[in-house]
Design a protein around this motif. Structure first.
Motif, PDB file in Angstrom:
ATOM      1  N   UNK A   1       0.849  -1.200   0.000  1.00  0.00           N
ATOM      2  CA  UNK A   1       0.000   0.000   0.000  1.00  0.00           C
ATOM      3  C   UNK A   1       0.880   1.243   0.000  1.00  0.00           C
ATOM      4  N   UNK A   2       0.582   2.157  -0.944  1.00  0.00           N
ATOM      5  CA  UNK A   2       1.402   3.361  -1.075  1.00  0.00           C
ATOM      6  C   UNK A   2       1.234   4.261   0.137  1.00  0.00           C
ATOM      7  N   UNK A   3       2.319   4.956   0.500  1.00  0.00           N
ATOM      8  CA  UNK A   3       2.303   5.891   1.618  1.00  0.00           C
ATOM      9  C   UNK A   3       2.474   7.311   1.096  1.00  0.00           C
ATOM     10  N   UNK A   4       2.316   8.280   1.984  1.00  0.00           N
ATOM     11  CA  UNK A   4       2.513   9.674   1.600  1.00  0.00           C
ATOM     12  C   UNK A   4       3.954   9.910   1.176  1.00  0.00           C
ATOM     13  N   UNK A   5       4.893   9.204   1.816  1.00  0.00           N
ATOM     14  CA  UNK A   5       6.307   9.329   1.435  1.00  0.00           C
ATOM     15  C   UNK A   5       6.521   8.830   0.009  1.00  0.00           C
ATOM     16  N   UNK A   6       5.831   7.750  -0.378  1.00  0.00           N
ATOM     17  CA  UNK A   6       5.931   7.251  -1.753  1.00  0.00           C
ATOM     18  C   UNK A   6       5.431   8.289  -2.745  1.00  0.00           C
ATOM     19  N   UNK A   7       4.309   8.935  -2.405  1.00  0.00           N
ATOM     20  CA  UNK A   7       3.770   9.983  -3.277  1.00  0.00           C
ATOM     21  C   UNK A   7       4.772  11.128  -3.409  1.00  0.00           C
ATOM     22  N   UNK A   8       5.400  11.508  -2.294  1.00  0.00           N
ATOM     23  CA  UNK A   8       6.377  12.604  -2.319  1.00  0.00           C
ATOM     24  C   UNK A   8       7.548  12.268  -3.227  1.00  0.00           C
ATOM     25  N   UNK A   9       8.093  11.029  -3.122  1.00  0.00           N
ATOM     26  CA  UNK A   9       9.219  10.631  -3.972  1.00  0.00           C
ATOM     27  C   UNK A   9       8.817  10.618  -5.445  1.00  0.00           C
ATOM     28  N   UNK A  10       7.628  10.098  -5.727  1.00  0.00           N
ATOM     29  CA  UNK A  10       7.169  10.015  -7.115  1.00  0.00           C
ATOM     30  C   UNK A  10       6.974  11.398  -7.725  1.00  0.00           C
ATOM     31  N   UNK A  11       6.467  12.346  -6.918  1.00  0.00           N
ATOM     32  CA  UNK A  11       6.200  13.694  -7.420  1.00  0.00           C
ATOM     33  C   UNK A  11       7.415  14.604  -7.339  1.00  0.00           C
ATOM     34  N   UNK A  12       8.472  14.161  -6.621  1.00  0.00           N
ATOM     35  CA  UNK A  12       9.665  14.980  -6.470  1.00  0.00           C
ATOM     36  C   UNK A  12       9.458  16.164  -5.557  1.00  0.00           C
ATOM     37  N   UNK A  13       8.645  15.985  -4.527  1.00  0.00           N
ATOM     38  CA  UNK A  13       8.391  17.061  -3.577  1.00  0.00           C
ATOM     39  C   UNK A  13       8.540  16.510  -2.165  1.00  0.00           C
ATOM     40  N   UNK A  14       8.366  17.385  -1.184  1.00  0.00           N
ATOM     41  CA  UNK A  14       8.460  16.951   0.208  1.00  0.00           C
ATOM     42  C   UNK A  14       7.135  16.345   0.676  1.00  0.00           C
ATOM     43  N   UNK A  15       7.214  15.578   1.763  1.00  0.00           N
ATOM     44  CA  UNK A  15       6.001  15.019   2.355  1.00  0.00           C
ATOM     45  C   UNK A  15       5.069  16.141   2.810  1.00  0.00           C
ATOM     46  N   UNK A  16       5.650  17.234   3.313  1.00  0.00           N
ATOM     47  CA  UNK A  16       4.841  18.361   3.751  1.00  0.00           C
ATOM     48  C   UNK A  16       4.034  18.947   2.596  1.00  0.00           C
ATOM     49  N   UNK A  17       4.649  19.032   1.409  1.00  0.00           N
ATOM     50  CA  UNK A  17       3.929  19.558   0.250  1.00  0.00           C
ATOM     51  C   UNK A  17       2.769  18.646  -0.127  1.00  0.00           C
ATOM     52  N   UNK A  18       2.992  17.341  -0.090  1.00  0.00           N
ATOM     53  CA  UNK A  18       1.911  16.393  -0.370  1.00  0.00           C
ATOM     54  C   UNK A  18       0.765  16.618   0.619  1.00  0.00           C
ATOM     55  N   UNK A  19       1.108  16.791   1.873  1.00  0.00           N
ATOM     56  CA  UNK A  19       0.092  17.017   2.907  1.00  0.00           C
ATOM     57  C   UNK A  19      -0.704  18.283   2.622  1.00  0.00           C
ATOM     58  N   UNK A  20       0.004  19.349   2.238  1.00  0.00           N
ATOM     59  CA  UNK A  20      -0.692  20.606   1.960  1.00  0.00           C
ATOM     60  C   UNK A  20      -1.632  20.464   0.768  1.00  0.00           C
ATOM     61  N   UNK A  21      -1.217  19.713  -0.258  1.00  0.00           N
ATOM     62  CA  UNK A  21      -2.068  19.520  -1.430  1.00  0.00           C
ATOM     63  C   UNK A  21      -3.322  18.728  -1.057  1.00  0.00           C
ATOM     64  N   UNK A  22      -3.131  17.645  -0.320  1.00  0.00           N
ATOM     65  CA  UNK A  22      -4.247  16.757  -0.009  1.00  0.00           C
ATOM     66  C   UNK A  22      -5.201  17.361   1.017  1.00  0.00           C
ATOM     67  N   UNK A  23      -4.676  18.183   1.913  1.00  0.00           N
ATOM     68  CA  UNK A  23      -5.508  18.738   2.985  1.00  0.00           C
ATOM     69  C   UNK A  23      -5.938  20.174   2.727  1.00  0.00           C
TER      70      UNK A  23
END
Length: 393
Positions: A1-23
């Motif tokens: 199961x993919x994690x937020x860290x996996x999404x961050x690596x795939x998108x080339x951004x930080x985990x915090x940025x992924x969090x800001x986008x999703x929330x």
């Protein structure tokens, strides 16, 4: 199961940025946002809303408590609420209080126990127990469609409204007091009195002198405001107020059948009838059919609440159309404003209605396509297109 860290690596951004986008907690550049969303789609990532709620104390869910969800009016309100909630990333929990104060209190408690971030409630005729619970627990709430104005005979501020929650003797607040919204309760509804008054004066302009109203359930603000508009319309038209021409259909089809029969049994029956909502319109039509009466030749008929099949009858039903979807969407926006600023003053928002002139009132028919939308002119734009016709009694 993919994690937020996996999404961050795939998108080339930080985990915090992924969090800001999703929330939606911080603005993100459009191309960065799209990269995150593409990564979410590619990896099949699903946010853990339970874990997020433990961290943020928010569930991103809204409770909606409205009675008669099958009623087309409330169905459209539900559509407006759902669309606006999803647009802002919120899910919806729905319950039907059945217009029963005891069940309403249980429904409100249940939604609160599910930890919804806020609640949208169409209050019953006696909502004090439910409102007391919401007030006591500081649940962000928007009252929908039906307003709460002032204390009633059974709402003494020293008496607890919820039998399961004794009131603090130092707490003298009344959830129905201090103005239209009460402390902490925002409200959104349609205008009721003014369009009803206009509809009655329209019937008077057509020559009617005995105009009757089948009103809704006593205790609801929609009922009292529409009655006030009916009486105002009679006064403006110079017509007497005959108490026998005002009967209650209790907002249901079956009760409206009986109420309409009472009106038609008068020594001098009405020549025009206004019904207070769409369910009561159906009841009135059943009684007219049973008596073999024709609309508008034997009785002009108008209704408060337009509905999708009002145009399927012949003659077509003249109706007051409420912006039901916008009422629902506005309730969500007001609730989100309350969540963002819990201390802002409570407000009451009223949205305008439109009189949709058709032919059941006795006006001459006009071809579909006449003017811009095939309808007779109204003081405000009509809300629905013109479909095919059917038959009335």
């Amino acid at each position: 199961m993919a994690t937020m860290a996996d999404v961050a690596r795939c998108a080339g951004v930080s985990v915090a940025t992924v969090s800001h986008v999703l929330n939606g907690t911080r603005p993100v550049l459009p191309h960065t946002r799209q990269a995150v969303l593409d990564a979410v789609e590619e990896l099949g990532y699903t946010p853990n809303t339970l874990a997020r709620s433990l961290v943020t104390s928010r569930t991103r869910s809204i409770g909606l408590a409205v009675s008669a969800i099958s009623n087309p009016y409330f169905t459209e309100i539900l559509q407006g609420v759902e669309a606006a909630a999803l647009e802002h990333g919120y899910s919806l929990l729905i319950a039907d209080p059945h217009d029963d104060p005891d069940h309403e209190r249980k429904v409100v408690r249940l939604l609160h126990e599910r930890r919804v971030d806020g609640l949208i409630l169409a209050p019953s005729a006696d909502p004090h127990a439910a409102l007391a619970h919401l007030l006591r627990h500081n649940v962000p709430t928007v009252l929908l469609d039906r307003l709460v104005h002032s204390p009633t005979a059974h709402s003494d501020p020293g008496e607890p409204r919820d039998p399961e929650e004794p009131r603090d003797p130092e707490d003298r607040r009344n959830p129905a007091d201090t103005g239209p919204a009460g402390p902490g309760f925002d409200q959104v509804c349609a205008e009721n009195s003014e369009p009803m008054s206009r509809l009655v004066t329209h019937l008077a302009d057509l020559g009617h002198r005995r105009i009757a109203l089948v009103a809704g359930l006593p205790g609801l603000s929609t009922t009292s405001e529409r009655i006030a508009g009916y009486r105002e319309g009679l006064t403006l038209a110079g017509l007497p107020h005959d108490g026998r021409l005002l009967v209650h259909g209790d907002s249901t089809s079956r009760a409206a059948e009986r109420a309409t029969d009472t009106l038609l049994s008068l020594p001098t029956p009405p020549t025009a009838l206004v019904t207070g909502n769409n369910a009561m319109t159906i009841g009135a039509l059943r009684t007219l059919r049973a008596r073999g009466l024709s609309v508008p030749h034997d009785l002009a008929l108008c209704c408060f609440d337009d509905f999708a099949w009002a145009d399927l009858f012949s003659p077509r039903l003249t109706a007051i159309a409420q912006p039901s979807k916008e009422i629902g969407a506005q309730a969500v926006r007001i609730l989100l404003d309350r969540l963002a600023d819990p201390h802002r003053p409570a407000r009451t928002v009223r949205l305008p209605c439109a009189i949709v002139h058709r032919t059941s009132c006795g006006c001459p028919d006009e071809p579909i396509g006449a003017g811009t939308d095939g309808r007779r002119p109204s003081a405000q734009p009509s809300l629905r297109p013109e479909p095919e016709r059917g038959t009335l009694p």
